[in-house]
Design a protein around this motif. Sequence first.
Motif, PDB file in Angstrom:
ATOM      1  N   ASP A  53    -101.438  -6.352  17.821  1.00 23.20           N
ATOM      2  CA  ASP A  53    -100.882  -7.489  18.552  1.00 23.20           C
ATOM      3  C   ASP A  53     -99.937  -7.053  19.664  1.00 23.20           C
ATOM      4  OD1 ASP A  53    -102.266  -9.214  16.932  1.00 23.20           O
ATOM      5  OD2 ASP A  53    -100.575  -9.568  15.577  1.00 23.20           O
ATOM      6  N   GLY A  54    -100.130  -7.625  20.842  1.00 24.49           N
ATOM      7  CA  GLY A  54     -99.276  -7.339  21.979  1.00 24.49           C
ATOM      8  C   GLY A  54     -99.596  -6.035  22.698  1.00 24.49           C
ATOM      9  N   VAL A  55    -100.659  -5.345  22.290  1.00 21.36           N
ATOM     10  CA  VAL A  55    -101.054  -4.096  22.940  1.00 21.36           C
ATOM     11  C   VAL A  55    -102.289  -4.372  23.791  1.00 21.36           C
ATOM     12  CG1 VAL A  55    -101.831  -1.709  22.595  1.00 21.36           C
ATOM     13  CG2 VAL A  55    -100.124  -2.714  21.053  1.00 21.36           C
ATOM     14  N   PHE A  56    -102.221  -3.958  25.048  1.00 22.25           N
ATOM     15  CA  PHE A  56    -103.323  -4.167  25.985  1.00 22.25           C
ATOM     16  C   PHE A  56    -103.748  -2.829  26.571  1.00 22.25           C
ATOM     17  CE2 PHE A  56    -101.147  -8.100  25.589  1.00 22.25           C
ATOM     18  CZ  PHE A  56    -102.120  -9.082  25.700  1.00 22.25           C
ATOM     19  N   ALA A  57    -105.018  -2.711  26.903  1.00 24.52           N
ATOM     20  CA  ALA A  57    -105.551  -1.470  27.470  1.00 24.52           C
ATOM     21  C   ALA A  57    -106.069  -1.709  28.875  1.00 24.52           C
ATOM     22  CB  ALA A  57    -106.680  -0.946  26.585  1.00 24.52           C
ATOM     23  N   ALA A  58    -105.926  -0.694  29.699  1.00 25.21           N
ATOM     24  CA  ALA A  58    -106.500  -0.665  31.048  1.00 25.21           C
ATOM     25  C   ALA A  58    -106.783   0.799  31.351  1.00 25.21           C
ATOM     26  CB  ALA A  58    -105.553  -1.275  32.064  1.00 25.21           C
ATOM     27  N   SER A  59    -107.940   1.271  30.913  1.00 26.69           N
ATOM     28  CA  SER A  59    -108.258   2.682  31.032  1.00 26.69           C
ATOM     29  C   SER A  59    -109.766   2.876  31.148  1.00 26.69           C
ATOM     30  CB  SER A  59    -107.739   3.429  29.795  1.00 26.69           C
ATOM     31  OG  SER A  59    -107.968   4.813  29.920  1.00 26.69           O
ATOM     32  N   GLY A  60    -110.166   4.107  31.387  1.00 29.26           N
ATOM     33  CA  GLY A  60    -111.585   4.437  31.400  1.00 29.26           C
ATOM     34  C   GLY A  60    -112.299   4.106  32.687  1.00 29.26           C
ATOM     35  N   HIS A  61    -111.576   4.084  33.794  1.00 27.78           N
ATOM     36  CA  HIS A  61    -112.195   3.769  35.078  1.00 27.78           C
ATOM     37  C   HIS A  61    -112.991   4.943  35.652  1.00 27.78           C
ATOM     38  CE1 HIS A  61    -109.226   0.533  34.758  1.00 27.78           C
ATOM     39  NE2 HIS A  61    -110.048  -0.151  35.533  1.00 27.78           N
ATOM     40  N   GLY A  62    -112.985   6.053  34.931  1.00 28.32           N
ATOM     41  CA  GLY A  62    -113.789   7.202  35.329  1.00 28.32           C
ATOM     42  C   GLY A  62    -113.463   7.721  36.704  1.00 28.32           C
ATOM     43  N   MET A  63    -114.500   8.092  37.432  1.00 24.03           N
ATOM     44  CA  MET A  63    -114.287   8.709  38.739  1.00 24.03           C
ATOM     45  C   MET A  63    -113.788   7.740  39.800  1.00 24.03           C
ATOM     46  SD  MET A  63    -118.095   9.512  39.982  1.00 24.03           S
ATOM     47  CE  MET A  63    -119.063   8.307  40.826  1.00 24.03           C
ATOM     48  N   LEU A  64    -113.730   6.449  39.483  1.00 25.51           N
ATOM     49  CA  LEU A  64    -113.180   5.486  40.445  1.00 25.51           C
ATOM     50  C   LEU A  64    -111.672   5.631  40.577  1.00 25.51           C
ATOM     51  CD1 LEU A  64    -115.245   2.314  39.530  1.00 25.51           C
ATOM     52  CD2 LEU A  64    -115.574   3.845  41.469  1.00 25.51           C
ATOM     53  N   GLY A  65    -111.057   6.237  39.584  1.00 25.58           N
ATOM     54  CA  GLY A  65    -109.627   6.511  39.646  1.00 25.58           C
ATOM     55  C   GLY A  65    -108.796   5.259  39.848  1.00 25.58           C
ATOM     56  N   LEU A  66    -107.943   5.275  40.847  1.00 23.33           N
ATOM     57  CA  LEU A  66    -107.042   4.152  41.114  1.00 23.33           C
ATOM     58  C   LEU A  66    -107.669   3.051  41.963  1.00 23.33           C
ATOM     59  CD1 LEU A  66    -103.733   6.098  41.795  1.00 23.33           C
ATOM     60  CD2 LEU A  66    -104.399   4.869  39.733  1.00 23.33           C
TER      61      LEU A  66
END
Length: 114
Positions: A53-66
């Motif tokens: 609860d209350g934990v969010f992810a924003a990862s794994g964009h691979g070679m697209l980076g930022l």
Amino acid sequence: MSSRSRNTAPTVRSTDPRRDAGTWSISTTTAARGSWPSTPDSLPIIGPVPGADGVFAASGHGMLGLTPAPATAQALAALITTGSAPVDLAPFEVGRFGRRTGAAQVAARFEQGN
């Protein structure tokens, strides 16, 4: 996980053995190193972490980076503050990899004191 980042360094070499002014060539050398966070299906993980609860992810964009960072941040900020994202985040849910994977598994171990 892919392991690449690019560093480009121009190299200037004379094409004339006597190094006569005006006969120079420039070539580029590229090297790769580092890690790109990626997922098995190549889609990023964006959204709440199941079982944490209350934990969010924003990862794994691979070679697209930022590159997708502004859109990801906008969607995640809306989800956190209003409970609803401006786009369908279902294709990016961490749960698509199984019931308890990744961060949810780590959260479960933390809750159990392991």
